[in-house]
Scaffold this motif. Structure first.
Motif, PDB file in Angstrom:
ATOM      1  N   ASP A 294       0.852  -1.189   0.000  1.00 55.24           N
ATOM      2  CA  ASP A 294       0.000   0.000   0.000  1.00 55.24           C
ATOM      3  C   ASP A 294       0.886   1.236   0.000  1.00 55.24           C
ATOM      4  O   ASP A 294       1.571   1.530   0.986  1.00 55.24           O
ATOM      5  N   ALA A 295       0.885   1.964  -1.114  1.00 53.79           N
ATOM      6  CA  ALA A 295       1.751   3.139  -1.239  1.00 53.79           C
ATOM      7  C   ALA A 295       1.373   4.230  -0.256  1.00 53.79           C
ATOM      8  O   ALA A 295       2.163   5.124   0.032  1.00 53.79           O
ATOM      9  N   ARG A 296       0.153   4.176   0.282  1.00 54.76           N
ATOM     10  CA  ARG A 296      -0.293   5.218   1.207  1.00 54.76           C
ATOM     11  C   ARG A 296       0.204   4.971   2.619  1.00 54.76           C
ATOM     12  O   ARG A 296       0.163   5.864   3.459  1.00 54.76           O
ATOM     13  N   ALA A 297       0.641   3.733   2.906  1.00 56.79           N
ATOM     14  CA  ALA A 297       0.989   3.376   4.277  1.00 56.79           C
ATOM     15  C   ALA A 297       2.289   4.051   4.704  1.00 56.79           C
ATOM     16  O   ALA A 297       3.320   3.890   4.068  1.00 56.79           O
ATOM     17  N   GLY A 298       2.198   4.781   5.803  1.00 57.41           N
ATOM     18  CA  GLY A 298       3.399   5.336   6.420  1.00 57.41           C
ATOM     19  C   GLY A 298       4.236   6.181   5.504  1.00 57.41           C
ATOM     20  O   GLY A 298       5.461   6.045   5.489  1.00 57.41           O
ATOM     21  N   GLY A 299       3.611   7.054   4.719  1.00 57.38           N
ATOM     22  CA  GLY A 299       4.354   7.822   3.726  1.00 57.38           C
ATOM     23  C   GLY A 299       5.545   8.557   4.292  1.00 57.38           C
ATOM     24  O   GLY A 299       6.677   8.399   3.824  1.00 57.38           O
ATOM     25  N   TYR A 300       5.327   9.398   5.313  1.00 53.47           N
ATOM     26  CA  TYR A 300       6.433  10.162   5.893  1.00 53.47           C
ATOM     27  C   TYR A 300       7.397   9.238   6.631  1.00 53.47           C
ATOM     28  O   TYR A 300       8.612   9.438   6.581  1.00 53.47           O
ATOM     29  N   TYR A 301       6.861   8.248   7.305  1.00 54.38           N
ATOM     30  CA  TYR A 301       7.716   7.320   8.054  1.00 54.38           C
ATOM     31  C   TYR A 301       8.644   6.565   7.108  1.00 54.38           C
ATOM     32  O   TYR A 301       9.862   6.498   7.327  1.00 54.38           O
ATOM     33  N   ARG A 308      17.504   7.493   5.728  1.00 53.15           N
ATOM     34  CA  ARG A 308      18.546   7.003   6.628  1.00 53.15           C
ATOM     35  C   ARG A 308      19.271   5.796   6.043  1.00 53.15           C
ATOM     36  O   ARG A 308      20.463   5.617   6.262  1.00 53.15           O
ATOM     37  N   LEU A 309      18.550   4.980   5.283  1.00 52.85           N
ATOM     38  CA  LEU A 309      19.212   3.862   4.600  1.00 52.85           C
ATOM     39  C   LEU A 309      20.192   4.367   3.550  1.00 52.85           C
ATOM     40  O   LEU A 309      21.325   3.863   3.443  1.00 52.85           O
ATOM     41  N   ILE A 310      19.764   5.345   2.757  1.00 54.83           N
ATOM     42  CA  ILE A 310      20.646   5.889   1.721  1.00 54.83           C
ATOM     43  C   ILE A 310      21.867   6.542   2.345  1.00 54.83           C
ATOM     44  O   ILE A 310      22.994   6.398   1.848  1.00 54.83           O
ATOM     45  N   GLU A 311      21.674   7.243   3.441  1.00 51.73           N
ATOM     46  CA  GLU A 311      22.790   7.887   4.118  1.00 51.73           C
ATOM     47  C   GLU A 311      23.826   6.865   4.584  1.00 51.73           C
ATOM     48  O   GLU A 311      25.025   7.125   4.568  1.00 51.73           O
ATOM     49  N   TYR A 335       7.834   0.445  13.099  1.00 55.06           N
ATOM     50  CA  TYR A 335       6.620   1.047  12.544  1.00 55.06           C
ATOM     51  C   TYR A 335       5.394   0.229  12.928  1.00 55.06           C
ATOM     52  O   TYR A 335       5.329  -0.983  12.712  1.00 55.06           O
ATOM     53  N   ASP A 336       4.410   0.909  13.517  1.00 56.48           N
ATOM     54  CA  ASP A 336       3.167   0.270  13.957  1.00 56.48           C
ATOM     55  C   ASP A 336       2.020   0.788  13.088  1.00 56.48           C
ATOM     56  O   ASP A 336       1.627   1.952  13.209  1.00 56.48           O
ATOM     57  N   PRO A 337       1.473  -0.034  12.184  1.00 59.19           N
ATOM     58  CA  PRO A 337       0.453   0.461  11.246  1.00 59.19           C
ATOM     59  C   PRO A 337      -0.761   1.068  11.938  1.00 59.19           C
ATOM     60  O   PRO A 337      -1.273   2.100  11.508  1.00 59.19           O
ATOM     61  N   VAL A 621      14.097   4.568  13.609  1.00 61.88           N
ATOM     62  CA  VAL A 621      13.059   4.121  12.685  1.00 61.88           C
ATOM     63  C   VAL A 621      13.432   2.763  12.092  1.00 61.88           C
ATOM     64  O   VAL A 621      12.689   2.221  11.271  1.00 61.88           O
ATOM     65  N   MET A 622      14.562   2.210  12.497  1.00 60.41           N
ATOM     66  CA  MET A 622      14.985   0.875  12.069  1.00 60.41           C
ATOM     67  C   MET A 622      15.524   0.126  13.280  1.00 60.41           C
ATOM     68  O   MET A 622      16.316   0.673  14.051  1.00 60.41           O
ATOM     69  N   ASP A 623      15.095  -1.113  13.447  1.00 64.43           N
ATOM     70  CA  ASP A 623      15.644  -1.952  14.511  1.00 64.43           C
ATOM     71  C   ASP A 623      16.950  -2.598  14.059  1.00 64.43           C
ATOM     72  O   ASP A 623      17.941  -2.563  14.775  1.00 64.43           O
ATOM     73  N   TYR A 624      16.915  -3.219  12.881  1.00 71.50           N
ATOM     74  CA  TYR A 624      18.128  -3.799  12.311  1.00 71.50           C
ATOM     75  C   TYR A 624      17.936  -3.983  10.815  1.00 71.50           C
ATOM     76  O   TYR A 624      16.811  -3.963  10.305  1.00 71.50           O
ATOM     77  N   VAL A 625      19.057  -4.154  10.113  1.00 72.35           N
ATOM     78  CA  VAL A 625      19.049  -4.311   8.661  1.00 72.35           C
ATOM     79  C   VAL A 625      19.835  -5.566   8.314  1.00 72.35           C
ATOM     80  O   VAL A 625      20.953  -5.763   8.802  1.00 72.35           O
TER      81      VAL A 625
END
Length: 846
Positions: A294-301, A308-311, A335-337, A621-625
């Motif tokens: 869903d493209a609408r989910a958590g847009g700003y989040y 932060r991933l790109i950085e 993230y909690d929907p 905003v990330m627990d782990y990658v």
């Protein structure tokens, strides 16, 4: 960059084979060597072999090593999972799912072999008859402008796609052949097919067969039917030629699919009955859709996660093996929907409520109507997700109505009567200001549509766990598709009185207590000869005389805050503010009233650290990658929790995570501030939250103007913060205050969340002494217990050891305290006289 070198091992092995063959030919011809024609044949063959060897060396020079394909990994999207472990978002420029050869059904593989390379398992990379047919076709089409047929085997296609590129020339074909020959010596047939089926582009932004199965049939490859497999097998030749949305493309697709089914029958891979049944089926493709998320989910989040991933890992494949758009990362997020939906809805409703009655703020964008409104609207990526609202393009307008169109190609009518709200910039009804190409927001109104308004005012909200810093929800504006500017993390705004708890924390660390008496009275600062004196005032004007620190926080008294900061020393105050991660300010009194700039995320994190007994937190905003192979690559010092999973449980108590951050504030000071800020909810400026009937702390904030309104606070487990203001700061109106505007938004978002959580009290750290005092005088009270009255005369107050009010005091001690207070006041006045940089307009911060 290191220069590419020819594969000398392959060249030498080829030369050796050629020499062996030449020796064998000479041995056979030796008995007939005295005949002239035999010698000429031998010389011709030798020359031909030498020419071929030279030709091979020329074209093989500089080609990449085929062995690199053994370690090749196709670009894969990055997938984000939510707090429950469910995939919720992806970052991808190529939609692809990597499978192993064994994951593809044998019948699907045979469909591709029938359509592309039926002799794949028999040749050594090059189909000689097919190659000469392609050469002949190329020669006959020279100068015609037409493109010759390919004639490439699957191995050659893999070589072209992964190692050479799509240059259209005879030399590329030769290089394809050489690389295909080498690949067959390095890779198995199954490995080559796996590369091919995972790599090929099949339209609808689908790369690889699994992604195409999802894009065209919304199925996995294991669930495809025969006629669906045959359709996917014809797409490598040119997906645009077989688009099912186009009438001509649909017919071509049927004809080509049926041809592929016939080839499968010729090869003996399906029966005639299977072929006839499959040919009778329609294409059966589904409408083109996105990634499945869903493209609408958590847009700003999700945009913040992407930043932060790109950085950390880079954006493109050239940036490294773990880049965001090619590395195939798996990101576990807090993230909690459900919490995100509550946060977004509460903020949007609050913005609409504040903006109601102010008129239409104008179009949300513009397109060039002459270039095709549907294509331009779809390419704008402007959208909105609220209560059935949609973004539409104005196609035309007359005196009675406007024709509007939507991104899916549908159209509708906007009557003039449904667009009569005044246009706040130009005056008059909004309808008269509409122009073709304007992008507007509308909602269904019977059989037609009605104009809706996106609030001009905006804001941000963040919800964070107090024990870990994990951000559970984030909303940075009305809708991320209208504006990607994240007011929760990017907007630098004055926090107003939400800074005051940290000013008092510095005072508590330097001799004051919650019961300390601070004068709520006139205070002026000499700013130098050029500026003269600056006198402070409270937001509501007036003064209340000597009051306790607690009362000053609950009622948000500016005069008491500035006096406490002055007596403590602004150098100590700004050190405390910096240690809590709010900002790095100069030691001027203006910053004690929130004149410095910060973000919602920083303020929420600072309040979470107060609830965490002053221990440092980092907003996450990330627990782990994990990389594509499952290895955790962030955090760098990641340690798995051994014994945490049920199959490995040994029956002993479950492991507990230790504290991560260092202690940045005395835990007793942090608790004192939280305990005082509970009074803001019970009887202060945020009593709108008192009926939630649970332990809560927080602070409202309203900056001069007022230009920004805030509320930050929460429970022992969750802290949330809300900011409301214009992107270009201007007055919100004299009635706007944090308790009236921001706190109700906080309540709407957090009340449903808190209802699901136990009523946990704030726990005092070791050493705190709870003492009954008179709330207004700060004097100790004996024999009386606090009541449940929200405004009791007697309350429990938190003190550090040996700082609580004493039963009695000697006259000498009274005199010593008075002298010490006089010295502090004199020192404060000396500092005030040097505060020439004080901001002139901060006297009204609340």
């Amino acid at each position: 960059m290191e220069e590419a070198r020819p594969d000398t091992a392959s060249s030498s092995s080829l030369a050796a084979r050629l020499r062996r063959r030449a020796d064998g030919i000479r041995e056979r011809l030796a008995p007939h060597w005295d005949r002239r024609w035999v010698r000429w044949i031998a010389i011709g063959l030798g020359g031909l072999m030498a020419a071929f060897f030279l030709f091979w060396l020329i074209f093989a020079r500089g080609l990449p090593d085929a062995a690199t394909l053994l370690e090749y990994e196709p670009p894969l999207p990055t997938i984000v999972r939510d707090v429950n472990g469910q995939p919720v978002h992806s970052y991808a420029r190529e939609r692809r799912v990597q499978l192993q050869y064994s994951d593809y059904p044998p019948l699907l593989i045979r469909a591709y072999l029938s359509a592309e390379d039926k002799t794949f398992f028999d040749h050594h990379g090059v189909d000689i008859p097919g190659f000469f047919g392609a050469v002949l076709d190329y020669v006959t089409k020279i100068g015609s402008g037409q493109r010759a047929k390919g004639g490439s085997t699957i191995t050659q296609q893999v070589a072209k796609n992964l190692l050479i590129g799509d240059e259209y020339s005879p030399t590329r074909k030769v290089k394809e052949m050489i690389l295909a020959y080498r690949m067959e010596g390095v890779l198995t047939k199954q490995q080559i097919l796996e590369l091919y089926l995972n790599q090929i582009f099949l339209g609808r932004n689908a790369y690889g067969v699994q992604a195409a199965a999802r894009a065209y049939f919304d199925k996995d490859v294991a669930d495809l039917k025969l006629h669906e497999m045959a359709y996917l097998a014809i797409l490598p030749k040119g997906p645009a030629n077989y688009r099912p949305e186009s009438p001509t493309g649909h017919q071509r697709a049927l004809e080509r699919r049926n041809w592929a089914l016939g080839e499968m029958a010729k090869n003996g891979w399906i029966t005639e009955a299977q072929r006839s049944e499959a040919m009778a089926q329609p294409l059966g493709t589904v409408q083109a859709h996105g990634s499945g998320f869903d493209a609408r989910a958590g847009g700003y989040y999700m945009e913040e996660v992407r930043r932060r991933l790109i950085e950390r890992f880079g954006e493109k494949a050239e940036d490294g093996p773990n880049s965001v758009y090619a590395g195939g990362l798996w990101v576990r997020s807090p993230y909690d929907p459900k919490m995100q939906e509550l946060t977004a809805t509460a903020l949007r409703n609050g913005l609409l409520r504040f903006d109601a009655g102010k008129g239409w703020s104008g179009p949300v964008g513009k397109i060039d109507i002459d270039r095709g409104w549907q294509r331009e609207l779809a390419a704008s990526y402007v959208g909105v997700d609220y209560a059935g609202w949609r973004v539409a393009a104005v196609i035309s307008r007359d005196s009675s109505s406007a024709q509007i169109g939507f991104a899916d190609g549908s159209a509708g009518t906007l009557p003039a009567g449904a667009a009569q709200m005044p246009y706040r910039r130009a005056g008059g009804p909004a309808f008269s200001s509409l122009k073709p190409g304007d992008l507007i927001v509308v909602a269904r109104n019977g059989s037609s549509w009605a104009l809706r308004n996106i609030p001009e005012v905006s804001g941000g909200m963040v919800v964070e766990e107090t024990h870990s810093g994990r951000i559970r929800a984030m909303q940075g504006g009305f809708d991320s598709r209208l504006s990607s500017y994240n007011r929760a993390t990017q907007a630098m705004r004055q926090p107003g009185s939400t800074i005051k708890p940290f000013v008092y924390a510095a005072a508590l660390d330097n001799g004051m207590t919650p019961a300390s008496i601070i004068v709520d009275g006139p205070l002026c600062v000499y700013q130098g000869a050029g500026l003269g004196q600056k006198c402070f005032r409270n937001f509501s004007g007036g003064s209340a005389g000597p009051q306790t620190m607690r009362w000053g926080v609950e009622q948000s008294r500016n005069l008491m805050t500035v006096r406490a900061a002055s007596q403590t020393g602004m150098d100590r105050v700004v050190r405390t503010i910096k240690a809590m991660g709010i900002g790095d300010y100069q030691p001027y009194l203006s910053f004690a009233l929130g004149a410095g700039e910060t973000t919602v995320e920083r303020m929420v994190n600072a309040y979470a650290m107060l609830a965490n007994h002053g221990r440092q937190l980092f907003p996450k905003v990330m627990d782990y990658v994990q990389d594509r192979h499952g290895k955790v690559i962030w955090p760098l010092r990641w340690r798995p929790c051994d014994g945490c999973n049920m199959p490995n449980w040994d029956g002993k108590p479950m492991p507990r995570f230790g504290f991560e951050g260092r202690q940045v504030m005395n835990p007793m000071t942090a608790y004192q501030v939280v305990h005082i800020a509970e009074g803001v909810i019970q009887r202060g400026t945020a009593t709108v939250l008192a009926d939630l009937d649970r332990p809560l702390f927080g602070k409202t904030g309203t900056t001069n103007g007022p230009t920004n309104v805030w509320f930050v606070g929460g429970s022992p487990d969750l802290v949330a913060g809300v900011y409301i203001g214009y992107d270009q700061p201007r007055s919100l109106g004299g009635w706007a205050q944090g308790g009236r505007v921001a706190a109700p938004i906080w309540k709407a978002a957090m009340a449903p969340v808190l209802e699901t959580m136990p009523k946990t009290p704030f726990v005092a750290p070791a050493g705190i002494r709870m003492v009954t005092i008179d709330r207004r005088s700060g004097k100790r009270v004996y024999g009386v217990w606090p009541t449940d009255d929200p405004k009791p005369a007697v309350i429990w107050e938190a003190f550090k050891p040996e700082t609580e009010p004493r039963r009695s005091i000697r006259k000498e001690e009274v005199a010593a305290q008075e002298r010490a207070a006089a010295r502090r006041e004199a020192s404060a006045q000396a500092r005030q006289r040097t505060d020439s940089d004080f901001l002139q307009d901060q006297g009204g911060i609340y």
